[in-house]
Write an enzyme that holds these catalytic residues in place. Structure first.
Site, PDB file in Angstrom:
ATOM      1  N   GLU A  48       0.851  -1.191   0.000  1.00 58.31           N
ATOM      2  CA  GLU A  48       0.000   0.000   0.000  1.00 58.31           C
ATOM      3  C   GLU A  48       0.890   1.246   0.000  1.00 58.31           C
ATOM      4  O   GLU A  48       1.962   1.263   0.598  1.00 58.31           O
ATOM      5  CB  GLU A  48      -0.890  -0.017   1.243  1.00 58.31           C
ATOM      6  CG  GLU A  48      -1.829   1.174   1.336  1.00 58.31           C
ATOM      7  CD  GLU A  48      -2.625   1.202   2.630  1.00 58.31           C
ATOM      8  OE1 GLU A  48      -3.723   1.768   2.625  1.00 58.31           O
ATOM      9  OE2 GLU A  48      -2.135   0.673   3.656  1.00 58.31           O
ATOM     10  N   LYS A 119      -9.750   1.267  -2.194  1.00 59.71           N
ATOM     11  CA  LYS A 119      -9.917   0.736  -0.836  1.00 59.71           C
ATOM     12  C   LYS A 119     -11.301   1.077  -0.284  1.00 59.71           C
ATOM     13  O   LYS A 119     -11.698   2.243  -0.257  1.00 59.71           O
ATOM     14  CB  LYS A 119      -8.819   1.315   0.053  1.00 59.71           C
ATOM     15  CG  LYS A 119      -8.804   0.832   1.488  1.00 59.71           C
ATOM     16  CD  LYS A 119      -7.619   1.472   2.200  1.00 59.71           C
ATOM     17  CE  LYS A 119      -7.564   1.143   3.672  1.00 59.71           C
ATOM     18  NZ  LYS A 119      -6.440   1.839   4.327  1.00 59.71           N
ATOM     19  N   CYS A 160      -4.942  -3.242   2.953  1.00 61.12           N
ATOM     20  CA  CYS A 160      -4.677  -2.919   4.353  1.00 61.12           C
ATOM     21  C   CYS A 160      -5.863  -3.116   5.295  1.00 61.12           C
ATOM     22  O   CYS A 160      -6.189  -4.241   5.665  1.00 61.12           O
ATOM     23  CB  CYS A 160      -4.131  -1.494   4.447  1.00 61.12           C
ATOM     24  SG  CYS A 160      -3.323  -1.124   6.030  1.00 61.12           S
TER      25      CYS A 160
END
Length: 280
Positions: A48, A119, A160
């Site tokens: 990330e 995300k 993440c």
């Protein structure tokens, strides 16, 4: 009867310690991808925020632009072409209106973008050590899970904080994903407590491989990340792990036959039943 060709590939994770200068981070990623390819990787994943780690909102906006002009995306597309490898960019920060998208990219061995993913889950929290994070103040959240086809397997993409939300991984596995990913910029404190547990749990729950490259170490903006990039098999065994938080490369062979074997032994995806919650 014709024999079925075994589906195997070599996966690599590039662990980074990205700083504030996107071009320097891009060059470090390109060099690591080249090394991974020389060591036999077919697929290479970066963490990330590959292009920069910057917690100051104003500085972050100064250093990024739209996807179309992002130099890291262009550089890694060229790296995929030159090294004939599939690259998953864990994520880049790209302009999205008055906010930023935390966006992952899957690039084929010809340098073409085959998929992108924004995300979904945003990290808003006040930590006991005084750190405060408000991703929603800077980033736009995605609203769609993404599965893409590699030459060897179906790949589910996450980033993440998504790792803490099992539903997205189950949905990807139910849709056919055999390899799941969660490249990260995990804080040291939360990583020490939960990184291995969460990665192995998502693998076991879905009978899938988990491949997650990580940022590691003390960054120029003062953030400290956990590192320990991981490749986990469908039984929850760690196939490869980066030592600590230092930049580096890990590799492991991915044998997709293990997915069918484990899902046959523990058919959790197939055995799931709908239910409701009753208040007693």
């Amino acid at each position: 009867m014709a024999q079925v060709e075994p589906r195997r590939f070599v996966a690599a994770c590039v662990q980074m310690r990205s700083g504030r200068e996107p071009l320097a981070n891009r060059d470090a990623a390109v060099a690591a991808i080249r090394e991974a390819a020389e060591r036999g990787a077919d697929y290479v994943q970066t963490p990330e925020m590959t292009s920069l780690v910057e917690r100051d909102r104003e500085r972050l906006f100064e250093r990024i632009g739209p996807q179309e002009t992002d130099p890291t995306l262009a550089g890694l597309r060229e790296a995929a072409r030159e090294n004939r490898v599939v690259i998953q960019i864990g994520s880049l920060a790209v302009r999205n209106g008055d906010k930023i998208a935390n966006r992952a990219f899957l690039i084929d061995a010809g340098g073409e973008i085959r998929a992108s993913y924004d995300k979904v889950h945003l990290y808003d929290v006040d930590l006991p050590n005084g750190e405060s994070w408000r991703e929603s103040a800077t980033y736009t959240g995605g609203d769609c899970a993404v599965m893409a086809s590699l030459p060897w397997a179906k790949l589910g993409i996450s980033i993440c904080y998504d790792i803490r939300f099992p539903a997205i991984f189950r949905a990807l596995a139910e849709a056919g994903a055999e390899v799941l990913t969660a490249p990260a910029c995990f804080t040291r404190q939360t990583g020490e407590a939960h990184w291995h547990l969460l990665q192995r749990a998502r693998a076991v729950e879905t009978g899938s491989f988990m491949i997650s490259a990580a940022q590691g170490g003390l960054h120029e903006d003062g953030r400290e990340t956990y590192g320990h990039s991981l490749i986990v098999d469908p039984w929850g065994r760690i196939l490869a792990e980066a030592e600590g938080n230092a930049p580096g490369i890990i590799l492991a062979e991915i044998d997709l036959a293990q997915v069918a074997e484990v899902r046959g032994r523990i058919p959790a995806l197939r055995n799931a039943r709908p239910f409701s919650v009753r208040h007693a």
